[in-house]
Scaffold this active site. Structure first.
Site, PDB file in Angstrom:
ATOM      1  N   ASN A   1       2.060   5.215 -10.732  1.00 52.72           N
ATOM      2  CA  ASN A   1       1.176   4.885 -10.637  1.00 52.72           C
ATOM      3  C   ASN A   1      -0.113   4.706 -10.382  1.00 52.72           C
ATOM      4  OD1 ASN A   1      -0.919   3.868 -13.444  1.00 52.72           O
ATOM      5  ND2 ASN A   1      -1.269   2.108 -12.307  1.00 52.72           N
TER       6      ASN A   1
ATOM      7  N   LYS B   1      -3.933  15.032  -8.374  1.00 49.68           N
ATOM      8  CA  LYS B   1      -3.346  15.168 -10.394  1.00 49.68           C
ATOM      9  C   LYS B   1      -2.297  16.045 -10.070  1.00 49.68           C
ATOM     10  CE  LYS B   1      -3.911  10.828 -10.560  1.00 49.68           C
ATOM     11  NZ  LYS B   1      -3.192   9.973 -10.650  1.00 49.68           N
TER      12      LYS B   1
ATOM     13  N   TYR C   1      -9.408  14.348  -6.122  1.00 50.87           N
ATOM     14  CA  TYR C   1      -8.378  13.966  -7.990  1.00 50.87           C
ATOM     15  C   TYR C   1      -8.133  14.822  -9.142  1.00 50.87           C
ATOM     16  CZ  TYR C   1      -7.397  10.824 -11.479  1.00 50.87           C
ATOM     17  OH  TYR C   1      -6.607   9.970 -12.265  1.00 50.87           O
TER      18      TYR C   1
ATOM     19  N   ASP D   1       0.614  -1.175  -0.148  1.00 54.44           N
ATOM     20  CA  ASP D   1       0.224   0.579   0.026  1.00 54.44           C
ATOM     21  C   ASP D   1       0.593   1.157  -0.182  1.00 54.44           C
ATOM     22  OD1 ASP D   1      -1.820   2.042   0.582  1.00 54.44           O
ATOM     23  OD2 ASP D   1      -2.788   1.331   1.813  1.00 54.44           O
ATOM     24  N   VAL D   2       0.526   1.474  -1.193  1.00 51.59           N
ATOM     25  CA  VAL D   2       1.729   3.073  -1.475  1.00 51.59           C
ATOM     26  C   VAL D   2       1.707   4.361  -0.169  1.00 51.59           C
ATOM     27  CG1 VAL D   2       1.573   2.541  -3.719  1.00 51.59           C
ATOM     28  CG2 VAL D   2       0.356   3.930  -2.954  1.00 51.59           C
TER      29      VAL D   2
ATOM     30  N   THR E   1      -9.572   1.926 -19.626  1.00 54.03           N
ATOM     31  CA  THR E   1      -9.017   0.594 -18.091  1.00 54.03           C
ATOM     32  C   THR E   1     -10.191  -0.288 -17.682  1.00 54.03           C
ATOM     33  OG1 THR E   1      -9.494   2.123 -16.354  1.00 54.03           O
ATOM     34  CG2 THR E   1      -7.283   2.152 -17.786  1.00 54.03           C
TER      35      THR E   1
END
Length: 284
Positions: A94, A164, A160, A67-68, A195
């Site tokens: 990513n 980003k 979001y 888990d980053v 995706t």
């Protein structure tokens, strides 16, 4: 001089969020050129399936659960990525995602914070713990996965777009800081990419139509098309490129952001923070 057909042989690379979508496509593209790729993510079964699907490429693809947003997990993932070749030559950050669709006056603070933590802190931790390893390897390349949302407004998209935009600027700052030790930092800005996550957007709905209408090439991208640009940024072909954000969006960034408001199910009054009796009243 004849260049190797497998220019990334001996390169240890980490791809976060590598179990699906763009991350998996990046792992495929990098391993095809001989890199030893470690993918990480939070779901063991998904990572295992991805690694099995990528068997047989020129370079091996391994996986580790991480888990980053957890610093210890990031440390372990980076150690795994360099364990086979003895070097870490690059990272594709990513792992990320959105959530909490709705206008700002209806945002849940915990959900907003979660999205920022995943995208921004997760990317920062990958920088923090990969830089010393890439210095030891004689230099390297770090690619952050941003979004067209980092440059164009995405109505009701919550944290979001902010996250980003932060990634893009983080790459610029890091490029300036670590250029002297031979580490490059760039980001890619995908638009609508086909995706698994985006399959939930109906192709006959207003949201999808708003993407296509604002895309000069008139089509959505495939994960492999993003991965090709990532491969360029990781490799020596881009050795003079750092601090750049490259849009992979069919030209969407030239026009206007998509309109996600219909996807929330909220009324105009809910979206605009006004009472029903205010409808149609001119605003100062």
């Amino acid at each position: 001089m004849v260049e190797s057909a497998l220019p990334l042989v001996g390169w240890g690379l980490l791809v976060t969020g590598g179990g699906t979508g763009i991350g998996q496509a990046c792992a495929r593209r990098l391993a095809a050129d001989g890199a030893t790729v470690t993918i990480c993510g939070r779901t063991e079964s998904r990572l295992q399936s991805a690694a099995e699907e990528l068997e047989g490429l020129a370079g091996p693809v391994r996986h580790v659960v991480a888990d980053v947003t957890r610093e210890e997990d990031v440390i372990n993932a980076i150690a795994a990525a360099q364990s086979v070749t003895g070097t870490l030559k690059g990272v594709v950050a990513n792992a990320g995602g959105g959530g909490g669709l709705g206008p700002y006056h209806r945002q849940d603070v915990a959900e907003y914070r979660r999205v920022l933590e995943l995208n921004v802190i997760g990317t920062m931790l990958c920088i923090k713990h990969s830089v010393p390893q890439m210095v030891s390897a004689g230099g390297g390349s770090f690619v952050g996965v941003s979004s067209v949302a980092g440059t164009l407004t995405h109505r009701v998209f919550g944290a979001y777009p902010v996250a980003k935009a932060a990634i893009d600027h983080m790459m610029r700052n890091a490029a300036d800081e670590y250029g002297p030790v031979g580490i490059r930092f760039n980001s890619v800005q995908p638009g609508f990419v086909a995706t698994e996550i985006m399959e939930g957007v109906p192709r006959d709905g207003a949201v999808f139509e708003s993407y296509v209408a604002n895309t000069p090439l008139g089509k959505i991208a495939e994960p492999a098309e993003v991965a090709d640009v990532v491969r360029f940024l990781i490799g020596t072909e881009s050795r003079a490129v750092t601090g750049e954000s490259i849009a992979v969006d069919g030209g969407h960034h030239l026009r206007a952001g998509p309109d996600w408001r219909s996807y929330t199910g909220l009324s105009d009054d809910d979206l605009l923070a006004r009472a029903p009796s205010d409808r149609g009243v001119p605003q100062a």
